[in-house]
Design a protein around this motif. Structure first.
Motif, PDB file in Angstrom:
ATOM      1  N   PRO A 116      24.812  43.227  53.132  1.00 29.48           N
ATOM      2  CA  PRO A 116      24.287  42.740  51.845  1.00 29.48           C
ATOM      3  C   PRO A 116      23.550  43.805  51.056  1.00 29.48           C
ATOM      4  CG  PRO A 116      22.930  41.960  53.665  1.00 29.48           C
ATOM      5  CD  PRO A 116      24.124  42.610  54.281  1.00 29.48           C
ATOM      6  N   ALA A 117      23.230  44.940  51.703  1.00 29.80           N
ATOM      7  CA  ALA A 117      22.481  45.995  51.015  1.00 29.80           C
ATOM      8  C   ALA A 117      23.389  46.968  50.271  1.00 29.80           C
ATOM      9  CB  ALA A 117      21.621  46.764  52.019  1.00 29.80           C
ATOM     10  N   VAL A 118      24.696  46.888  50.507  1.00 29.09           N
ATOM     11  CA  VAL A 118      25.582  47.855  49.878  1.00 29.09           C
ATOM     12  C   VAL A 118      25.704  47.555  48.389  1.00 29.09           C
ATOM     13  CG1 VAL A 118      27.805  46.658  50.130  1.00 29.09           C
ATOM     14  CG2 VAL A 118      27.725  49.147  50.253  1.00 29.09           C
ATOM     15  N   ARG A 119      25.786  48.617  47.592  1.00 29.49           N
ATOM     16  CA  ARG A 119      26.014  48.524  46.158  1.00 29.49           C
ATOM     17  C   ARG A 119      27.210  49.427  45.828  1.00 29.49           C
ATOM     18  NH1 ARG A 119      23.336  45.028  47.468  1.00 29.49           N
ATOM     19  NH2 ARG A 119      21.258  44.391  46.732  1.00 29.49           N
ATOM     20  N   LEU A 120      28.334  48.808  45.514  1.00 27.51           N
ATOM     21  CA  LEU A 120      29.577  49.537  45.315  1.00 27.51           C
ATOM     22  C   LEU A 120      29.616  50.184  43.935  1.00 27.51           C
ATOM     23  CD1 LEU A 120      32.050  46.879  46.760  1.00 27.51           C
ATOM     24  CD2 LEU A 120      31.045  48.833  47.961  1.00 27.51           C
ATOM     25  N   ALA A 121      29.864  51.494  43.914  1.00 29.41           N
ATOM     26  CA  ALA A 121      30.074  52.236  42.670  1.00 29.41           C
ATOM     27  C   ALA A 121      31.544  52.628  42.627  1.00 29.41           C
ATOM     28  CB  ALA A 121      29.187  53.473  42.622  1.00 29.41           C
ATOM     29  N   ILE A 122      32.205  52.361  41.516  1.00 30.95           N
ATOM     30  CA  ILE A 122      33.655  52.486  41.445  1.00 30.95           C
ATOM     31  C   ILE A 122      34.058  53.738  40.675  1.00 30.95           C
ATOM     32  CG2 ILE A 122      35.783  51.293  40.892  1.00 30.95           C
ATOM     33  CD1 ILE A 122      33.827  49.856  42.892  1.00 30.95           C
ATOM     34  N   ALA A 123      34.717  54.663  41.382  1.00 29.55           N
ATOM     35  CA  ALA A 123      35.291  55.849  40.746  1.00 29.55           C
ATOM     36  C   ALA A 123      36.802  55.689  40.796  1.00 29.55           C
ATOM     37  CB  ALA A 123      34.850  57.120  41.465  1.00 29.55           C
TER      38      ALA A 123
ATOM     39  N   VAL B  64      32.986  55.451  36.979  1.00 32.83           N
ATOM     40  CA  VAL B  64      33.806  56.258  36.076  1.00 32.83           C
ATOM     41  C   VAL B  64      35.268  55.941  36.332  1.00 32.83           C
ATOM     42  CG1 VAL B  64      32.161  58.153  35.814  1.00 32.83           C
ATOM     43  CG2 VAL B  64      33.768  58.166  37.734  1.00 32.83           C
ATOM     44  N   ALA B  65      36.136  56.309  35.383  1.00 31.80           N
ATOM     45  CA  ALA B  65      37.563  56.044  35.520  1.00 31.80           C
ATOM     46  C   ALA B  65      38.355  57.146  34.830  1.00 31.80           C
ATOM     47  CB  ALA B  65      37.923  54.682  34.926  1.00 31.80           C
ATOM     48  N   PHE B  66      39.510  57.475  35.419  1.00 29.32           N
ATOM     49  CA  PHE B  66      40.399  58.491  34.860  1.00 29.32           C
ATOM     50  C   PHE B  66      41.829  57.966  34.889  1.00 29.32           C
ATOM     51  CE2 PHE B  66      36.630  60.702  36.163  1.00 29.32           C
ATOM     52  CZ  PHE B  66      36.412  61.613  35.134  1.00 29.32           C
TER      53      PHE B  66
ATOM     54  N   VAL C  42      23.825  52.856  47.625  1.00 30.24           N
ATOM     55  CA  VAL C  42      24.969  52.960  46.719  1.00 30.24           C
ATOM     56  C   VAL C  42      26.089  53.727  47.429  1.00 30.24           C
ATOM     57  CG1 VAL C  42      25.775  53.661  44.446  1.00 30.24           C
ATOM     58  CG2 VAL C  42      23.379  53.008  44.776  1.00 30.24           C
ATOM     59  N   VAL C  43      27.280  53.106  47.471  1.00 27.19           N
ATOM     60  CA  VAL C  43      28.452  53.700  48.114  1.00 27.19           C
ATOM     61  C   VAL C  43      29.566  53.842  47.087  1.00 27.19           C
ATOM     62  CG1 VAL C  43      30.202  53.450  49.919  1.00 27.19           C
ATOM     63  CG2 VAL C  43      27.850  52.709  50.353  1.00 27.19           C
ATOM     64  N   GLY C  44      30.128  55.030  46.984  1.00 32.12           N
ATOM     65  CA  GLY C  44      31.201  55.286  46.036  1.00 32.12           C
ATOM     66  C   GLY C  44      32.558  54.936  46.612  1.00 32.12           C
ATOM     67  N   ILE C  45      33.318  54.124  45.890  1.00 34.42           N
ATOM     68  CA  ILE C  45      34.699  53.827  46.253  1.00 34.42           C
ATOM     69  C   ILE C  45      35.578  54.674  45.341  1.00 34.42           C
ATOM     70  CG2 ILE C  45      36.421  52.018  46.583  1.00 34.42           C
ATOM     71  CD1 ILE C  45      33.913  51.693  48.311  1.00 34.42           C
ATOM     72  N   TRP C  46      35.891  55.875  45.812  1.00 28.03           N
ATOM     73  CA  TRP C  46      36.685  56.832  45.030  1.00 28.03           C
ATOM     74  C   TRP C  46      38.149  56.548  45.341  1.00 28.03           C
ATOM     75  CZ3 TRP C  46      35.668  62.850  45.255  1.00 28.03           C
ATOM     76  CH2 TRP C  46      36.257  63.450  44.135  1.00 28.03           C
ATOM     77  N   ASP C  47      38.763  55.722  44.519  1.00 27.31           N
ATOM     78  CA  ASP C  47      40.062  55.169  44.873  1.00 27.31           C
ATOM     79  C   ASP C  47      40.792  54.738  43.610  1.00 27.31           C
ATOM     80  OD1 ASP C  47      42.129  53.476  46.395  1.00 27.31           O
ATOM     81  OD2 ASP C  47      40.839  54.136  48.038  1.00 27.31           O
ATOM     82  N   SER C  48      41.745  53.809  43.761  1.00 26.02           N
ATOM     83  CA  SER C  48      42.617  53.434  42.658  1.00 26.02           C
ATOM     84  C   SER C  48      42.021  52.394  41.730  1.00 26.02           C
ATOM     85  CB  SER C  48      43.939  52.896  43.217  1.00 26.02           C
ATOM     86  OG  SER C  48      43.718  51.727  43.987  1.00 26.02           O
ATOM     87  N   GLY C  49      40.790  51.985  41.979  1.00 31.89           N
ATOM     88  CA  GLY C  49      40.156  50.965  41.166  1.00 31.89           C
ATOM     89  C   GLY C  49      39.868  49.720  41.977  1.00 31.89           C
ATOM     90  N   THR C  50      38.887  48.942  41.528  1.00 26.37           N
ATOM     91  CA  THR C  50      38.417  47.793  42.301  1.00 26.37           C
ATOM     92  C   THR C  50      38.201  46.592  41.387  1.00 26.37           C
ATOM     93  OG1 THR C  50      37.328  49.226  43.914  1.00 26.37           O
ATOM     94  CG2 THR C  50      36.552  46.954  43.793  1.00 26.37           C
TER      95      THR C  50
END
Length: 605
Positions: A370-377, A281-283, A249-257
């Protein structure tokens, strides 16, 4: 009582960070536009105040930071060009080049200004056929002498800027960045003062030779434009089922995906607890919890989205000296904007740039894994020309949002987080000035310092408090030292964080990239192709693109060996990197890092 020799030089004040530099305030009445259009005597008298302060800062302060020296010398050069102090300008150009760190900048800094000054000296004129002929000859000779392999990218970027610039665009920049401050303050601090002087210089010195500039740059680009070699394809690692990668699991802490683009590479929480959603999560723009992995567009925003993508594509083509229909269209559009339309256009481009940013970053992180699992912050960055002013309450909300985000990462097994964003104490100061907060520069500086330190300390503690997660930070795009600028998070020194600068496809240092003693490695950050919301592919440049290339490598290493700690992962990335001859760049080499992983005794596969 100790005595001091009368001829001893006075001790200069030490400058360790940007906070140690003096601040100044310059009255402007009745408006920035009126000052910009004033007669030479009026404007030059105003600029003389700025010039005096620049000279005093250079004389009285021990400035070791070369980016700060470049900034001050650049301001002085603009004033010298405006006031026709030709010999002084030549000396400043030489000092400006000596203060450069990057090979291309050492050769190209002040090149056009020098050609202008030498044409003035040779002809005794500042305009007219004789002056223009002398300038064109001087500039062409200087350009022809440059080694294309070192300076080609800089020359193409300079051509792009020249093709886009116009008098109304210059005026529009002043309307956007300076006039709102003058309206509130009837004065400006150092940076907006610099913007006014730059705008005046562009009007009176640079734009009059713009057609000759474009012609000269076009000729050298046409004659020498050989594509740089691509070092990255040979270094790429693509994981396959035969590698038996473990999902990570990799966190994309950014503007949204736009999560619809990654259906097989998306983390999904089977039991999300509001306000969190199934994918993260989202803010919102005020750092309050909200919903959705991507900022929702209004119907009007959705309607113009396609044309904005075309604008970004045209800008990319111009940057690479590709004379495409998209490049021609955006050149005509931007150079033809009336000054009153510029602020809205710039705000729109910033809004859509941020809207696309997180998806573009996610695509780079997910590539070949293919193993990555994107988590969106999702963070909602402030895109407005006049952003909301910082307050104690807003900083507290921002820190709470950051802590809540990292708590969610920890609770959901995130192993790597990409952070392609940042800020400085100077940003707080600028936002306060744009909102007219602070009775003077001293009070504004003190307020900014308080807000900045609270923000810095909160973010630092939150990252440090998650030692099992590897955080990847983009160094920044200010061509400066991130420690001197106190950039956060990129200047943090933590065992679970790695900071990344940008190079181009050939592995050469990007003109814009921030640097610093804690910048561990460099990665491709120049015209990197990835997805944007809706599924279109687009190239983009910045350390924002370099950092996810390192997060991509980190995720692949951990997918191959889930036992890796952040420190061990960083070591594999650093040890696999290739070091440039000057030692400035440590370009990642995914194949080399994976090979090192496979030689580790603890590697079980």
């Amino acid at each position: 009582m100790p005595t001091v020799p009368q001829d001893a030089a006075p001790t200069k004040r030490p400058v360790r960070t940007q906070d140690d530099l003096p601040r100044h305030r310059y009255p402007v009445t009745p408006s920035a536009e009126a000052l910009l259009s004033a007669d030479d005597a009026t404007f030059n008298a105003w600029a003389a105040q700025v010039s005096t302060d620049i000279d005093a800062t250079l004389r009285d302060y021990d400035i070791q930071d070369r980016a700060t020296l470049r900034e001050l010398l650049g301001r002085r050069l603009n004033i010298e060009l405006l006031t026709h102090r030709n010999e002084a300008a030549l000396a400043t150009i030489a000092a400006l080049r000596a203060a450069q760190d990057k090979p291309d900048a050492k050769l190209t800094s002040g090149l056009r200004a020098e050609a202008i000054v030498r044409a003035r000296i040779a002809t005794g004129q500042t305009s007219g056929p004789a002056f223009e002929q002398a300038f064109a000859k001087n500039y062409a000779v200087a350009l022809d002498a440059l080694p294309w392999a070192i300076t080609g990218t800089a020359l193409k970027e300079d051509r792009q800027r020249a093709q886009l610039m116009s008098p109304t665009l210059v005026d529009g920049f002043v309307r956007t960045d300076v006039e709102p401050i003058v309206t509130r303050e009837r004065a400006v601090s150092d940076k907006p003062a610099d913007d006014l002087i730059w705008a005046r210089m562009m009007r009176q010195v640079d734009l009059p030779v713009q057609p000759l500039t474009i012609t000269a740059l076009g000729k050298v680009v046409a004659a020498k434009n050989v594509a740089k070699p691509d070092i990255w394809t040979a270094r790429e690692v693509t994981l396959t089922p035969s590698d038996h990668p473990t999902p990570i699991v990799v966190g994309i802490w950014d503007s949204g995906t736009d999560v619809s683009l990654f259906p097989q590479q998306l983390y999904t929480d089977p039991r999300p607890r509001p306000p969190a959603n199934a994918h993260g999560v989202a803010f919102d723009i005020d750092d309050n919890p909200t919903n959705g992995t991507l900022y929702p567009l209004t119907a009007d925003q959705q309607r113009v989205y396609g044309s904005v993508i075309a604008d970004f594509q045209g800008l990319n083509d111009l940057e690479q000296a590709i004379d495409s229909p998209a490049a021609d269209a955006v050149r005509r559009k931007i150079s033809g904007l009336p000054s009153e339309a510029v602020p809205a256009f710039l705000e729109q481009m910033k809004f859509y740039g941020q809207y696309m940013h997180g998806t573009h970053v996610a695509g780079i992180v997910a590539r070949g894994n293919p193993a990555v699992r994107l988590a969106i912050a999702r963070r909602t960055f402030d895109y407005r020309n006049i952003p909301a002013p910082p307050t104690d309450a807003s900083v507290a909300r921002g820190n709470a949002a950051a802590q809540a985000t990292i708590n969610w990462f920890r609770q959901h097994g995130v192993r790597v987080v990409n952070m392609s964003w940042g800020g400085t104490a100077g940003d707080f100061e600028s936002d306060l000035e744009k909102n007219g907060i602070g009775k003077d520069t001293a009070e504004r500086k003190a307020l900014a310092r308080r807000y900045f330190e609270a923000n810095r300390d909160g973010l630092y503690a939150a990252i440090k408090g998650a030692p099992e997660i590897l955080f990847v930070a983009a160094a920044g795009n200010s061509n400066s030292d991130n420690a001197f600028d106190e950039a956060i998070p990129s200047s943090f020194v933590l065992p679970n964080m790695i900071t990344v600068s940008a190079v181009d496809r050939a592995g050469d240092e990007a003109s814009f990239t921030t640097y610093g003693s804690n910048v561990a490695v460099s990665a491709n950050g120049y015209q990197v192709q990835s997805l944007i919301p809706g599924g279109t592919t687009l190239e983009s440049s910045g350390t924002s693109m370099a950092a996810p290339n390192v997060a991509n490598l980190a995720a692949k290493l951990i997918a191959l060996d889930p036992k890796l700690t952040p420190a061990a992962t960083i070591k594999l990335i650093r040890d696999g990197a290739s070091v440039s001859a000057d030692g400035r760049r440590h370009n990642i080499d995914p194949k080399a890092s994976v090979a090192l992983l496979r030689t580790r005794p603890a590697f079980a596969k």
